[in-house]
Write an enzyme that holds these catalytic residues in place. Structure first.
Site, mmCIF file in Angstrom:
data_model
loop_
_atom_site.group_PDB
_atom_site.id
_atom_site.type_symbol
_atom_site.label_atom_id
_atom_site.label_comp_id
_atom_site.label_asym_id
_atom_site.label_seq_id
_atom_site.Cartn_x
_atom_site.Cartn_y
_atom_site.Cartn_z
ATOM 1 N N TYR A 155 92.883 -59.963 0.688
ATOM 2 C CA TYR A 155 92.799 -59.676 2.124
ATOM 3 C C TYR A 155 92.064 -60.806 2.854
ATOM 4 O O TYR A 155 92.561 -61.365 3.829
ATOM 5 C CB TYR A 155 92.080 -58.346 2.307
ATOM 6 C CG TYR A 155 92.034 -57.843 3.721
ATOM 7 C CD1 TYR A 155 93.187 -57.438 4.383
ATOM 8 C CD2 TYR A 155 90.821 -57.759 4.407
ATOM 9 C CE1 TYR A 155 93.134 -56.961 5.684
ATOM 10 C CE2 TYR A 155 90.759 -57.273 5.710
ATOM 11 C CZ TYR A 155 91.918 -56.872 6.338
ATOM 12 O OH TYR A 155 91.867 -56.396 7.638
ATOM 13 N N LYS A 159 93.993 -63.488 5.271
ATOM 14 C CA LYS A 159 93.683 -63.603 6.702
ATOM 15 C C LYS A 159 93.211 -65.026 7.027
ATOM 16 O O LYS A 159 93.582 -65.589 8.063
ATOM 17 C CB LYS A 159 92.593 -62.594 7.089
ATOM 18 C CG LYS A 159 93.026 -61.138 6.998
ATOM 19 C CD LYS A 159 93.975 -60.739 8.116
ATOM 20 C CE LYS A 159 94.242 -59.251 8.147
ATOM 21 N NZ LYS A 159 95.243 -58.856 9.161
ATOM 22 N N GLN A 219 74.172 -50.140 2.694
ATOM 23 C CA GLN A 219 74.974 -51.214 3.270
ATOM 24 C C GLN A 219 75.374 -50.818 4.694
ATOM 25 O O GLN A 219 75.571 -49.637 4.974
ATOM 26 C CB GLN A 219 76.213 -51.508 2.405
ATOM 27 C CG GLN A 219 77.244 -50.409 2.282
ATOM 28 C CD GLN A 219 76.977 -49.412 1.162
ATOM 29 O OE1 GLN A 219 75.830 -49.143 0.840
ATOM 30 N NE2 GLN A 219 78.030 -48.841 0.585
ATOM 31 N N ARG A 221 77.582 -51.413 8.470
ATOM 32 C CA ARG A 221 78.777 -51.874 9.164
ATOM 33 C C ARG A 221 78.549 -51.653 10.649
ATOM 34 O O ARG A 221 77.627 -50.946 11.061
ATOM 35 C CB ARG A 221 80.018 -51.084 8.719
ATOM 36 C CG ARG A 221 80.425 -51.263 7.257
ATOM 37 C CD ARG A 221 80.921 -52.654 6.960
ATOM 38 N NE ARG A 221 81.467 -52.756 5.599
ATOM 39 C CZ ARG A 221 80.760 -53.024 4.506
ATOM 40 N NH1 ARG A 221 79.449 -53.197 4.586
ATOM 41 N NH2 ARG A 221 81.357 -53.132 3.332
HETATM 42 N N1 UDP Z 1 82.470 -46.317 1.658
HETATM 43 C C1 UDP Z 1 81.857 -45.228 1.082
HETATM 44 N N2 UDP Z 1 82.609 -44.123 0.807
HETATM 45 C C2 UDP Z 1 83.936 -44.050 1.092
HETATM 46 C C3 UDP Z 1 84.561 -45.179 1.679
HETATM 47 C C4 UDP Z 1 83.795 -46.302 1.928
HETATM 48 O O1 UDP Z 1 80.651 -45.234 0.819
HETATM 49 O O2 UDP Z 1 84.554 -43.007 0.836
HETATM 50 C C5 UDP Z 1 81.663 -47.508 1.956
HETATM 51 C C6 UDP Z 1 82.188 -48.794 1.368
HETATM 52 O O3 UDP Z 1 81.692 -48.977 0.048
HETATM 53 C C7 UDP Z 1 81.636 -49.814 2.351
HETATM 54 C C8 UDP Z 1 81.654 -49.074 3.677
HETATM 55 O O4 UDP Z 1 81.703 -47.701 3.357
HETATM 56 O O5 UDP Z 1 80.320 -50.146 2.039
HETATM 57 C C9 UDP Z 1 82.822 -49.428 4.543
HETATM 58 O O6 UDP Z 1 83.963 -49.319 3.749
HETATM 59 P P1 UDP Z 1 85.415 -49.382 4.367
HETATM 60 O O7 UDP Z 1 86.357 -49.186 3.242
HETATM 61 O O8 UDP Z 1 85.514 -48.474 5.522
HETATM 62 O O9 UDP Z 1 85.546 -50.840 4.979
HETATM 63 P P2 UDP Z 1 85.050 -52.306 4.515
HETATM 64 O O10 UDP Z 1 84.074 -52.692 5.559
HETATM 65 O O11 UDP Z 1 84.402 -52.215 3.164
HETATM 66 O O12 UDP Z 1 86.267 -53.112 4.475
#
Ligand code: UDP
Length: 347
Positions: A155, A159, A219, A221
């Protein structure tokens, strides 16, 4: 929203690759509000996108073509092309990384051939180009901390390669490009089995009641509600007055941990609890856009929806999709009645 002009000849033909997907379907709805549009062709292979995302639209300008972006062809060329053809959920792109590279890179190369001279090519890139960032917030000039052979590389590098292709095409041939880097986006029209954090948590809340947080959940976001993000894309991709090829960060710059989001969902959906699961390899530790450039390129735009409001709106949408009543939907979940009132949270 004003329509672009200046492409020279009458009403534009527009192509959206990935238009049946989560963000693509929102953009298609916005595009169809444009009065200047001659034809809107959506190209989607329905890998992660769904025709149902557009099935309520009755507009004779809209044409849905089920095809891979990399093999799509048409007898005419397009004034505006929006390339969104890629899975964006790690679960999906990791399941078929070669196909992900193909969709982005070969898709991008093929679509570029379909652009009319003087046309505009718009691309949704990603904050993943910053990898696991060592600076915060991340400005566009930050070159990232990335692993081009790691589990996210299909990915990330897909990109990055399209960004490179577009900027080189601009340098060599003067192609009119707009490259947006999207940070995390969530909202209605996400698949229930998408696998990204907020949609996963909400669907878990509505089914098992157990929200799986990967790792310690600390972590972070920056969670952008889709309406805000599409507002920005609409301005950036449509407006002729903007003279900036990108890259442009688009997102919500409020940084929140995964655990906080999961806890919030537990606080609004009775009977939910959190379970910690194994960390995801190379999961970025933090993400937050520096939006200084976005504020100057898109004056007046702001991501105004907090994750709390966005989560509530998305929860209501998923409930509607599941045929649950908005008033008392959670009692339809097997076992919920027994859980209500218990302190089942694992935090
Ligand atoms: N995450 C989580 N549980 C889930 C899905 C995601 O804890 O069921 C965590 C994932 O490990 C990451 C964050 O949430 O740290 C965001 O994950 P997502 O897949 O939404 O997007 P990313 O930013 O990783 O592409």
């Amino acid at each position: 929203m004003p329509s672009p002009g200046g492409r020279g000849s009458g009403m534009p033909d527009v192509l959206v690759a990935g238009g049946c997907g989560f963000i693509g379907s929102h953009l298609v709805r916005r595009l169809l509000q444009r009065s200047d549009l001659a034809r809107l062709v959506v190209v989607d292979n329905l890998w992660t996108g769904r025709e149902g995302n557009l099935s309520d639209i009755a507009d004779e300008r809209l044409e849905i073509r089920v095809s891979d972006a990399e093999t799509f062809s048409d007898s005419s060329k397009f004034d505006e092309i929006l390339h969104l053809a890629s899975p964006a959920s790690p679960a999906w792109y990791m399941a078929d990384p070669i196909r992900t590279i193909r969709a982005n890179v070969l898709g991008g190369l093929n679509l570029l051939q379909l652009l009319k001279p003087g046309g505009r090519f718009c691309f949704t890139s990603t904050s993943e180009v910053y990898g696991d960032p060592l600076v915060s917030p991340q400005p566009e000039h930050y070159r990232g901390s990335v692993d081009c052979t790691g589990p996210r590389s299909s990915y990330d590098e897909g990109k990055r390669c399209v960004e490179s292709m577009l900027f080189e095409s601009r340098r060599v041939s003067g192609t009119n490009i707009r490259v947006a880097r999207l940070f995390n986006v969530f909202g209605p029209y996400t698949r229930a089995d998408d696998g990204r954090a907020i949609s996963n948590f909400l669907n878990q809340a509505l089914t098992t009641g157990v929200l799986t947080v990967y790792g310690d959940g600390l972590q972070t976001r920056s969670w952008g509600y889709v309406d805000d993000i599409v507002d920005a894309l609409e301005r950036y991709f449509w407006l002729d007055a903007i003279d900036y090829p990108g890259p442009l960060n688009i997102g919500n710059d409020r940084e929140v941990s995964v655990l906080e989001v999961a806890e919030y969902i537990c606080s609004i959906v009775p009977g939910c609890r959190i379970e910690f699961a194994a960390p995801v390899p190379q999961d970025p530790t933090n993400r937050r856009p520096d939006l200084s450039l976005a504020r100057s390129v898109l004056p007046g735009w702001i991501a105004r929806t907090g994750y709390e409001e966005g989560v509530t709106l998305t929860l209501e949408w998923f409930q509607t999709q599941r045929g649950q009543s908005l008033q008392d939907p959670l009692l339809k979940r097997p076992g919920t009645a027994a859980l209500v009132g218990q302190d089942a949270r694992a935090t």
